[in-house]
Write an enzyme that holds these catalytic residues in place. Structure first.
Site, short mmCIF file in Angstrom:
data_model
loop_
_atom_site.label_atom_id
_atom_site.label_comp_id
_atom_site.label_asym_id
_atom_site.label_seq_id
_atom_site.Cartn_x
_atom_site.Cartn_y
_atom_site.Cartn_z
CD GLU A 91 -2.60 1.33 2.59
OE1 GLU A 91 -3.23 0.34 3.00
OE2 GLU A 91 -2.57 2.41 3.21
CE1 TYR A 118 -7.69 0.37 6.24
CE2 TYR A 118 -6.67 0.64 4.09
CZ TYR A 118 -6.61 0.75 5.47
OH TYR A 118 -5.48 1.24 6.07
CG ASP A 124 -3.01 8.94 7.89
OD1 ASP A 124 -2.74 7.74 8.09
OD2 ASP A 124 -3.44 9.37 6.80
#
Lengths: 264, 390
Positions: free
Chosen positions: A47, A172, A58
């Site tokens: 990835e 995901y 994040d």
């Protein structure tokens, strides 16, 4: 049509390790070396993150890695050239992960076309939920790239069904309520969540966010995960060894090997 | 069918999947709770009894003489807390309480929205955590102390440029993590749907009052309204009731150092893109990386803008112009000395643009300036910048 990502899951006969690196971290050349090292040490899918200045999904480790990469001059051109160079010597699938504005500024169709031409197999966009995903998924399918979509613990059953029908490659599964970054332990609710999502989807279900050790990888695989995504725990090794290229390669390789061993 | 999350092509919900349930829950609450009698009664109490609405519409004799038309100030500087931000903070905090949340988080740049949220949290008995860039904490000591005295925690943000943009990122990260118990009380008409619509609705009280007051005083609607635009909540608040009328509407953006320098003039000099959950004009590089904005006023120092403003810009209904740091400073001193009203540096941008707008108006034309906040918070900064000039 089965994609590179789909083939990797169906052909392996075991759960897969998705190893995440930031394109251009700490610089373009080292970044390519680290992708190859990760592959050699057992990563089944790479990835590759195209960095963005404001990555709201994040945590601190990935934020700093993106800042390093942007400081080194990383642009989508860097990303595509890394994919091309890596692809020249490898069939290991590549998933691109980025944020909406990077794609939108390039032009959605242009970004997907360039990624596909370079050799990317899938693209996930962290801040594009189902409601905004139409133009992105359409561009992906037009170029034969898997549109990887996210599901979370807060995703309702009805949304899950619509996400499953729009997604490609794998689902995901966001394994924490929160941002990326290795945690002490796996959220116990994730175990049941994996089962529930698997029951609703023919696609492989792959948890990411908060996973950093071989023990955690085994725990998720026992719960039925078709693979695991590890980012911050690997990228942290880069941060720890900045300025020492040999130690960096060793450290990244070592971490990937440790995680991969839990899947074999 | 029109998409309620969009203003033309702008707006939307560009957030991680984890937040979608919270946005849907919030939209549901906004659609069902806010129009209800119980909420409206509570809101009326807090706005009128507590916050001091309605705020005056002041006819300014001296400015009118100088500008050559009939100039009114909408006095949001007289609202409790000293700025219009409290209208929205009370509205959202009350909604969050009705929805069963017990914790509020907020971002703040200059500290005004942080203070407004701390006030709302104190009076409604809710826990408040305010994210603030380290750089802004250094620049805005007074408001940091105010927030702490009001019982809020101020959480320093050390990522990115350590300013408002990064404080929003950190607040979004907190919300993703604590979505069940926490409401993210965003401070302007920015962010993902339903925030731009909801914040607009809570701020439209400014425009509704202005409309009634100007009708009462002048017997007609104003010829022009000027407001400053950072995220754009005070501007949307006063513009909204006039969008369907002939009144000319003007937005003053942060021109910063001028045409060659750093700035916060997103609509005048930016390009559309995605930031903080919405598609809108942004200050960004060719690849979509967000650039740091600059303004003398922390409240206009933001590289994005509310998506409805992007729509109003493109449609031409509102005319947006940059006002430089220097011009804003001049207007700050001018209003202080001509009317005895010290404006916030943000609002001083509107005063400066109003002077230019007035030059095209007749003597009997009516011009309203939204004085969005008072300037106490800026006094130390202006004093250090002007030094011996005063």
């Amino acid at each position: 049509m089965t994609s590179g990502i789909g083939e990797a899951f169906s052909g392996a006969g075991r759960p897969l390790l998705v190893a995440c690196l930031v394109a251009g971290d700490p610089d373009e050349r080292t970044s390519l070396d680290l992708m190859r090292e990760a592959e050699n040490c057992g990563a089944d899918i790479i990835e590759l993150v195209m960095p963005y200045s404001d990555p709201v999904a994040d945590g601190p480790v990935m934020q700093k890695a993106m800042q390093r990469a942007l400081g080194a001059g990383t642009t989508p051109d860097t990303l595509f050239s890394l994919i091309r160079d890596f692809r020249a010597g490898s069939k290991t699938p590549i998933l691109v992960l980025t944020y909406a504005n990077i794609v939108v500024q390039r032009g959605i169709e242009t970004f997907y076309r360039e990624a596909a031409l370079a050799g990317a197999d899938g693209i996930a966009v962290a801040d594009v939920p189902l409601e905004e995903s139409d133009p992105f998924c359409r561009a992906a399918r037009g170029e034969g790239v898997d549109p990887v979509l996210f599901v979370s613990q807060t995703t309702s059953r009805e949304r899950l069904e619509r996400i499953v029908s729009g997604a490609g490659g794998f689902l995901y599964l966001v394994a924490v309520l929160g941002v990326t970054g290795a945690r002490e332990r796996i959220d116990p609710r994730v175990i049941g969540h994996i089962r529930a999502v698997k029951a609703a989807s023919a696609l492989p279900v792959v948890p990411g966010f908060g996973i950093g050790t071989a023990g955690q990888v085994r725990e998720l695989v026992r719960a039925g995960a078709d693979g695991v995504i590890v980012g911050s725990a690997i990228v942290r090794e880069i941060e720890r060894t900045l300025g020492e290229p040999f130690a960096m390669k060793e450290a990244v390789g070592g971490k990937v090997r440790e995680l991969a061993s839990a899947l074999r | 069918m029109t998409d309620p999350s969009r203003f033309g092509v702008y707006g939307g919900r560009f957030v991680p999947e984890t937040l979608m349930a919270a946005l849907e829950e919030l939209e549901q609450g906004f659609r069902t709770i806010v129009p209800g009698n119980e909420f409206r009664e509570e809101m009326k109490y807090y706005l009128h009894e507590y916050a001091g609405r309605k705020t005056p519409l002041t006819f300014c004799r001296n400015v009118s003489r100088d500008f050559g038309c009939r100039v009114y100030l909408k006095r949001e500087d007289l609202l409790h807390s000293g700025a219009h931000k409290l209208n929205n903070a009370l509205g959202q905090a009350l909604l969050a309480k009705f929805m069963g949340k017990h914790r509020l988080i907020a971002e703040t740049g200059a500290g005004q929205h942080g203070v407004a949220t701390a006030i709302a949290g104190a009076v409604l008995g809710m826990q408040v955590d305010v994210y603030m860039g380290e750089e802004d904490i250094r620049r805005q000591g007074l408001n940091v102390s105010r927030m702490k005295m009001l019982g809020a925690r101020v959480l320093p943000v050390s990522s990115g440029s350590r300013t408002l943009k990064d404080a929003i990122n950190e607040a979004l990260r907190d919300w993703v993590t604590n979505v069940a118990t926490t409401h993210y009380l965003i401070g302007s008409v920015v962010g993902p749907h339903p925030f731009p619509t909801m914040v607009r609705d809570f701020q439209t009280v400014i425009g509704n009052e202005t409309r009634d007051q100007v009708m009462e005083k002048e017997g007609r609607l104003p010829d022009a309204i000027v407001a400053c635009v950072g995220g754009g909540s005070n501007a949307i608040g006063i513009f909204t009731p006039f969008l369907g009328e002939d009144t000319r509407l003007f937005g003053a953006e942060a021109g910063g150092e001028g045409p060659e320098g750093r700035h916060g003039a997103t609509l005048c000099r930016g390009r559309p893109g995605v930031l903080h959950g919405t598609y809108t004009y942004l200050i960004q590089d060719a690849f979509g990386q967000i650039l740091e904005s600059h303004s003398i006023s922390a409240g206009l120092d933001y590289p994005g803008v509310g998506p409805e403003h992007s729509f109003l810009r493109d449609s031409g209904r509102v005319s947006y112009h940059p006002v430089t740091d220097r011009e804003a400073l001049d207007a700050f001193l001018y209003l202080s000395r001509s009317e005895g009203i010290i404006p916030a540096l943000e609002s001083a941008h509107a005063v400066s643009l109003a002077e230019k707008v007035a030059s095209g108006l007749e003597k009997d034309d009516v011009l309203v300036i939204n004085l969005s906040g008072r300037g106490d918070k800026d006094v130390a900064q202006v004093a250090s910048m002007t030094g011996d000039l005063l």
